[in-house]
Write a protein that holds these residues in place. Structure first.
Motif, PDB file in Angstrom:
ATOM      1  N   GLY A  87     -45.175  -7.789  43.354  1.00 16.01           N
ATOM      2  CA  GLY A  87     -46.281  -6.936  42.942  1.00 16.01           C
ATOM      3  C   GLY A  87     -45.950  -5.466  42.997  1.00 16.01           C
ATOM      4  O   GLY A  87     -44.819  -5.056  43.286  1.00 16.01           O
ATOM      5  N   TYR A  88     -46.976  -4.675  42.711  1.00 15.09           N
ATOM      6  CA  TYR A  88     -46.847  -3.225  42.637  1.00 15.09           C
ATOM      7  C   TYR A  88     -48.156  -2.635  43.152  1.00 15.09           C
ATOM      8  O   TYR A  88     -49.227  -2.975  42.641  1.00 15.09           O
ATOM      9  CB  TYR A  88     -46.599  -2.811  41.189  1.00 15.09           C
ATOM     10  CG  TYR A  88     -46.323  -1.343  40.976  1.00 15.09           C
ATOM     11  CD1 TYR A  88     -45.064  -0.817  41.210  1.00 15.09           C
ATOM     12  CD2 TYR A  88     -47.318  -0.499  40.523  1.00 15.09           C
ATOM     13  CE1 TYR A  88     -44.795   0.529  40.999  1.00 15.09           C
ATOM     14  CE2 TYR A  88     -47.071   0.856  40.314  1.00 15.09           C
ATOM     15  CZ  TYR A  88     -45.809   1.357  40.549  1.00 15.09           C
ATOM     16  OH  TYR A  88     -45.548   2.688  40.346  1.00 15.09           O
ATOM     17  N   PHE A  89     -48.113  -1.797  44.168  1.00 21.63           N
ATOM     18  CA  PHE A  89     -49.346  -1.271  44.747  1.00 21.63           C
ATOM     19  C   PHE A  89     -49.086   0.117  45.332  1.00 21.63           C
ATOM     20  O   PHE A  89     -47.953   0.442  45.712  1.00 21.63           O
ATOM     21  CB  PHE A  89     -49.885  -2.217  45.827  1.00 21.63           C
ATOM     22  CG  PHE A  89     -48.950  -2.445  46.979  1.00 21.63           C
ATOM     23  CD1 PHE A  89     -49.000  -1.634  48.106  1.00 21.63           C
ATOM     24  CD2 PHE A  89     -48.017  -3.469  46.938  1.00 21.63           C
ATOM     25  CE1 PHE A  89     -48.139  -1.849  49.171  1.00 21.63           C
ATOM     26  CE2 PHE A  89     -47.158  -3.685  47.992  1.00 21.63           C
ATOM     27  CZ  PHE A  89     -47.212  -2.872  49.114  1.00 21.63           C
ATOM     28  N   PRO A  90     -50.139   0.928  45.422  1.00 21.20           N
ATOM     29  CA  PRO A  90     -49.990   2.270  45.999  1.00 21.20           C
ATOM     30  C   PRO A  90     -49.987   2.201  47.513  1.00 21.20           C
ATOM     31  O   PRO A  90     -50.377   1.212  48.127  1.00 21.20           O
ATOM     32  CB  PRO A  90     -51.238   3.012  45.485  1.00 21.20           C
ATOM     33  CG  PRO A  90     -52.249   1.938  45.286  1.00 21.20           C
ATOM     34  CD  PRO A  90     -51.485   0.710  44.873  1.00 21.20           C
ATOM     35  N   PHE A 112     -45.634   4.606  45.834  1.00 18.96           N
ATOM     36  CA  PHE A 112     -45.915   3.352  45.144  1.00 18.96           C
ATOM     37  C   PHE A 112     -44.823   2.351  45.514  1.00 18.96           C
ATOM     38  O   PHE A 112     -43.624   2.688  45.515  1.00 18.96           O
ATOM     39  CB  PHE A 112     -45.946   3.554  43.630  1.00 18.96           C
ATOM     40  CG  PHE A 112     -47.253   4.099  43.129  1.00 18.96           C
ATOM     41  CD1 PHE A 112     -48.278   3.249  42.774  1.00 18.96           C
ATOM     42  CD2 PHE A 112     -47.453   5.466  43.026  1.00 18.96           C
ATOM     43  CE1 PHE A 112     -49.482   3.750  42.321  1.00 18.96           C
ATOM     44  CE2 PHE A 112     -48.657   5.971  42.576  1.00 18.96           C
ATOM     45  CZ  PHE A 112     -49.673   5.112  42.216  1.00 18.96           C
ATOM     46  N   TYR A 113     -45.240   1.111  45.839  1.00 23.85           N
ATOM     47  CA  TYR A 113     -44.310   0.076  46.283  1.00 23.85           C
ATOM     48  C   TYR A 113     -44.151  -0.978  45.187  1.00 23.85           C
ATOM     49  O   TYR A 113     -45.142  -1.468  44.640  1.00 23.85           O
ATOM     50  CB  TYR A 113     -44.830  -0.599  47.557  1.00 23.85           C
ATOM     51  CG  TYR A 113     -44.838   0.287  48.769  1.00 23.85           C
ATOM     52  CD1 TYR A 113     -43.745   0.336  49.639  1.00 23.85           C
ATOM     53  CD2 TYR A 113     -45.942   1.074  49.068  1.00 23.85           C
ATOM     54  CE1 TYR A 113     -43.760   1.145  50.761  1.00 23.85           C
ATOM     55  CE2 TYR A 113     -45.972   1.885  50.195  1.00 23.85           C
ATOM     56  CZ  TYR A 113     -44.869   1.916  51.035  1.00 23.85           C
ATOM     57  OH  TYR A 113     -44.885   2.709  52.150  1.00 23.85           O
ATOM     58  N   SER A 114     -42.889  -1.333  44.910  1.00 21.45           N
ATOM     59  CA  SER A 114     -42.560  -2.462  44.025  1.00 21.45           C
ATOM     60  C   SER A 114     -41.878  -3.523  44.878  1.00 21.45           C
ATOM     61  O   SER A 114     -40.875  -3.234  45.545  1.00 21.45           O
ATOM     62  CB  SER A 114     -41.634  -2.015  42.891  1.00 21.45           C
ATOM     63  OG  SER A 114     -42.262  -1.045  42.092  1.00 21.45           O
ATOM     64  N   ARG A 154     -48.803  -5.116  54.216  1.00 18.92           N
ATOM     65  CA  ARG A 154     -49.137  -5.314  52.801  1.00 18.92           C
ATOM     66  C   ARG A 154     -47.934  -5.887  52.048  1.00 18.92           C
ATOM     67  O   ARG A 154     -48.096  -6.740  51.161  1.00 18.92           O
ATOM     68  CB  ARG A 154     -49.562  -3.976  52.192  1.00 18.92           C
ATOM     69  CG  ARG A 154     -49.891  -4.020  50.710  1.00 18.92           C
ATOM     70  CD  ARG A 154     -51.226  -4.665  50.453  1.00 18.92           C
ATOM     71  NE  ARG A 154     -51.526  -4.780  49.034  1.00 18.92           N
ATOM     72  CZ  ARG A 154     -52.082  -3.799  48.313  1.00 18.92           C
ATOM     73  NH1 ARG A 154     -52.423  -2.646  48.900  1.00 18.92           N
ATOM     74  NH2 ARG A 154     -52.362  -3.965  47.037  1.00 18.92           N
ATOM     75  N   GLU A 194     -47.549  -9.533  49.803  1.00 18.15           N
ATOM     76  CA  GLU A 194     -47.232  -9.503  48.380  1.00 18.15           C
ATOM     77  C   GLU A 194     -46.021 -10.389  48.095  1.00 18.15           C
ATOM     78  O   GLU A 194     -45.004 -10.312  48.797  1.00 18.15           O
ATOM     79  CB  GLU A 194     -46.935  -8.072  47.915  1.00 18.15           C
ATOM     80  CG  GLU A 194     -48.131  -7.136  47.940  1.00 18.15           C
ATOM     81  CD  GLU A 194     -49.101  -7.415  46.813  1.00 18.15           C
ATOM     82  OE1 GLU A 194     -48.684  -8.054  45.815  1.00 18.15           O
ATOM     83  OE2 GLU A 194     -50.265  -7.001  46.925  1.00 18.15           O
ATOM     84  N   ASN A 198     -45.705   0.341  54.929  1.00 17.54           N
ATOM     85  CA  ASN A 198     -46.840  -0.585  54.878  1.00 17.54           C
ATOM     86  C   ASN A 198     -46.321  -2.028  54.882  1.00 17.54           C
ATOM     87  O   ASN A 198     -46.448  -2.760  53.909  1.00 17.54           O
ATOM     88  CB  ASN A 198     -47.669  -0.295  53.626  1.00 17.54           C
ATOM     89  CG  ASN A 198     -49.063  -0.881  53.702  1.00 17.54           C
ATOM     90  OD1 ASN A 198     -49.336  -1.713  54.560  1.00 17.54           O
ATOM     91  ND2 ASN A 198     -49.935  -0.452  52.816  1.00 17.54           N
ATOM     92  N   ARG A 238     -43.244   2.219  36.781  1.00 10.48           N
ATOM     93  CA  ARG A 238     -43.444   0.966  37.495  1.00 10.48           C
ATOM     94  C   ARG A 238     -42.554  -0.127  36.903  1.00 10.48           C
ATOM     95  O   ARG A 238     -41.883  -0.857  37.653  1.00 10.48           O
ATOM     96  CB  ARG A 238     -44.910   0.578  37.407  1.00 10.48           C
ATOM     97  CG  ARG A 238     -45.209  -0.853  37.806  1.00 10.48           C
ATOM     98  CD  ARG A 238     -46.652  -1.211  37.516  1.00 10.48           C
ATOM     99  NE  ARG A 238     -46.904  -2.622  37.729  1.00 10.48           N
ATOM    100  CZ  ARG A 238     -48.075  -3.200  37.551  1.00 10.48           C
ATOM    101  NH1 ARG A 238     -49.102  -2.475  37.119  1.00 10.48           N
ATOM    102  NH2 ARG A 238     -48.233  -4.504  37.764  1.00 10.48           N
ATOM    103  N   ASP A 276     -51.019   3.506  51.502  1.00  5.52           N
ATOM    104  CA  ASP A 276     -52.306   3.652  52.171  1.00  5.52           C
ATOM    105  C   ASP A 276     -52.674   5.131  52.246  1.00  5.52           C
ATOM    106  O   ASP A 276     -52.073   5.984  51.604  1.00  5.52           O
ATOM    107  CB  ASP A 276     -52.259   3.004  53.557  1.00  5.52           C
ATOM    108  CG  ASP A 276     -51.104   3.532  54.401  1.00  5.52           C
ATOM    109  OD1 ASP A 276     -50.579   4.616  54.066  1.00  5.52           O
ATOM    110  OD2 ASP A 276     -50.730   2.869  55.377  1.00  5.52           O
TER     111      ASP A 276
END
Length: 623
Positions: free
Chosen positions: A261-264, A273-275, A254, A258, A251, A54, A266
């Motif tokens: 950020g960093y999120f998984p 995983f998105y950065s 989402r 943001e 996504n 990440r 859907d």
């Protein structure tokens, strides 16, 4: 080996405590916990790698965002240079077409210099509000079907009032015959003296430069970079055609929410995983996508290794657990089966437990307890049967004196009246009645003897009641040799006479019949007397279903407290006083079991029928 007295030395088996067995089971559980800890360690390792990935991805995404932003700032500087050029302002401020045509060539020269030194510029042009346009190429002509005033980059620049506007990627069709994939940077050129807008400057940036910047970074084998604008429209994506065709999704919602950020992903993209990094000058968002499955390069090999050892320890633990649990549970199950057998009344069972631990000792104690209970039950049952037989015999003995007194009194009365034939008949019937009642002290007689007994009784009652009483005996020959308890018909006939016929205004008949049934045989006593109503019949049936502790006490209580009870005798001169139908039912059940006994049917003013259900036993027996 020999003992101290020269005999063989007995070696007792070593006592194995059940606590030791449980300790072994916990040891096995500990091994399983260790294997679980190894699996958890793999998860922790994977999470650590994910965090490292990440940070690395965010660093790369930030770098790409800075590169794109630097490039756009550079293009913005170029547009500012063109805007500040005097020939451009002179061209836009021209009052006539001739003046604009004269001023167009210097502007074109400036634009040509820009495109010559920067091959990433696809088109640079100036569009005046008073008409006319000029680009770096003299041959360029406006597309007649594409009105510049309706282009998004044109209207956005006018709304920005001198500020730079960068559009999303699109196909530029403003020039006739040219359809290029570009990113447009546009701004309104404003007269510094009046503050009024003069025209729009358009700089189309070749899309390849964004592609080159974004594709220069590799995020694993499948990871990628893409860019969206502030509205969520795709600026760049390596699979842009698939997105437009609906074959791939991102996504976007989402991502727009943001800032950084960093999120998984859907549910559909759990492996992603998105950065996200936001470009503050344009509001674009640079998004880096990497895959969980690629965090660890040799993830598959590590997982196979962990799986193999996990399965090995799991199988080994299961085998050991099964072995130990079997040793623990087998004697317990055996003891439980023995207890269930005892619950069902089987006291001949013995718990076959050979364990040398506490369960084995418990099994031995259980066997001793069952043996003692069996012996106790045998003694109690024997005592109770002897006691009840004694009570029944005592009750039967109470019949004779009272009945004998009343019958002899009738004989005297008839002798005084000169009725010699009736005296002889009644005396003969009385003698035969008592001879059969004695029956050499036996409790079990055949059906023929019982019929003879009740026939003598009916002979006596027929002499007493004359034409008010009649009777018939219809018993099959086949059942006359079967064995029954003595004196069971006479009490029922007695009740038929005294409760059914005696109180009736007309003459009555008692019918005694008998036949073979699929389950044994039935003797039936039927009268056509006054019968019973439903309440009285139900009360009688409830009493027959009861199980008194003492027959005599139950009958005494009934006689004292329930004078309407049809099961007791009335008149004081009735044989069987204190015995009644309850006594008959109890004796039948005592000798033959609960499946046999009496069953009553009766309707008021129509008579009563008593069914005596008995087994078909030919061989003589006694209990």
């Amino acid at each position: 080996m020999s003992g101290r007295n020269g005999g063989p030395l007995t070696v007792k088996p070593r006592f194995q405590s059940i606590q030791v067995t449980i300790a072994l089971a916990f040891t096995v559980l500990l091994v399983i916990v260790i294997v679980g800890a190894i699996l958890i360690a793999f998860g922790v390792t994977e999470e650590t790698v994910r965090i490292t990935s990440r940070r690395y991805t965010q660093l790369l995404v930030r770098q790409i965002a800075n590169n794109i932003e630097f490039y756009i700032d550079y293009m913005n500087s170029i547009s500012a240079f063109v805007e500040a050029d005097g020939s451009v302002r002179e061209y836009l401020g021209a009052a006539s077409d001739a003046e604009r045509e004269a001023a167009a060539e210097p502007v074109r020269s400036v634009l040509t210099v820009m495109t010559t030194t920067r091959n990433d510029i696809s088109l640079i042009g100036v569009f005046g509000y008073r008409g006319g346009f000029v680009t770096q190429d003299r041959e360029n002509a406006l597309n007649p079907v594409a009105d510049p005033l309706r282009q998004s980059w044109y209207t956005a620049a006018r709304e920005a009032r001198g500020g730079s506007v960068v559009s999303s990627s699109h196909i530029q069709n403003i020039i006739k015959g040219q359809y290029r994939w570009v990113i447009s940077l546009s701004r309104e050129i404003i007269d510094e003296e009046t503050g009024r807008g003069l025209g729009i400057l358009l700089v189309d940036l070749n899309f390849r430069i964004i592609d080159r910047i974004c594709s220069s970074i590799q995020l694993g084998e499948r990871g990628y970079i893409f860019v969206v604008d502030r509205r969520g429209d795709i600026v760049y994506h390596p699979q842009q055609q698939l997105l437009y065709g609906g074959l791939k999704t991102e996504n976007i919602r989402r991502i727009i929410d943001e800032t950084t950020g960093y999120f998984p992903g859907d549910d559909e993209d759990r492996d992603k995983f998105y950065s996200v990094e936001t470009m503050y000058s344009t509001g674009w968002k640079v998004v880096g996508v990497n895959y969980r499955s690629e965090f660890v390069e040799n993830r598959s090999a590590i997982r196979r290794s962990y799986t193999f050892w996990g399965l090995f320890f799991l199988i080994a633990s299961m085998a050991i657990s099964l072995f130990i649990s079997q040793r623990i549970s087998k004697p317990i199950k055996e003891l439980r089966r023995s207890m269930q057998a005892v619950e069902q009344g089987n006291f001949d069972i013995l718990a076959d437990i050979h364990s040398s631990n506490e369960i084995g000792e418990l099994g031995k104690d259980f066997n001793i307890m069952v043996g003692e209970i069996k012996e106790l039950l045998r003694r109690v049952t024997l005592e109770q049967e002897q006691k009840r037989k004694s009570e029944l015999k005592a009750l039967q003995m109470q019949i004779n004196p009272h009945f004998l007194y009343n019958t002899l009194d009738s004989v005297i009365w008839m002798a005084e009246g000169g009725k010699q034939a009736e005296v002889i008949a009644m005396s003969s019937a009385l003698a035969r009645l008592f001879r059969l009642s004695i029956s050499k002290g036996k409790e079990i007689i055949d059906v023929a003897s019982e019929i003879e007994h009740v026939k003598n009784y009916l002979t006596i009652q027929k002499i007493r009641y004359k034409d008010r009483l009649d009777y018939r005996i219809e018993v099959e020959e086949e059942i006359k040799s079967f064995q029954i308890v003595k004196i069971i018909l006479q009490p029922l006939v007695e009740n038929a006479i005294y409760h059914g016929i005696k109180n009736n205004s007309v003459a009555g008949t008692v019918v005694i019949s008998g036949c073979r049934t699929p389950t044994g045989m039935d003797l039936v006593v039927r009268d056509d007397g006054i019968g019973m109503n439903g309440a009285t019949l139900e009360k009688l049936r409830r009493k027959l279903r009861g199980s008194p502790d003492r027959i005599r006490g139950e009958n005494d209580e009934t006689t004292a407290e329930d004078p309407s009870d049809d099961t007791r005798d009335e008149g004081g001169d009735v044989p069987g006083s204190g015995v009644g139908v309850r006594n008959v039912d109890e004796r039948i059940k005592l000798y033959f079991g609960g499946d046999y006994g009496l069953e009553f049917e009766s309707r008021e003013d129509e008579g009563t029928t008593v069914f005596i259900h008995l087994p078909a036993i030919k061989k003589e027996f006694d209990r």
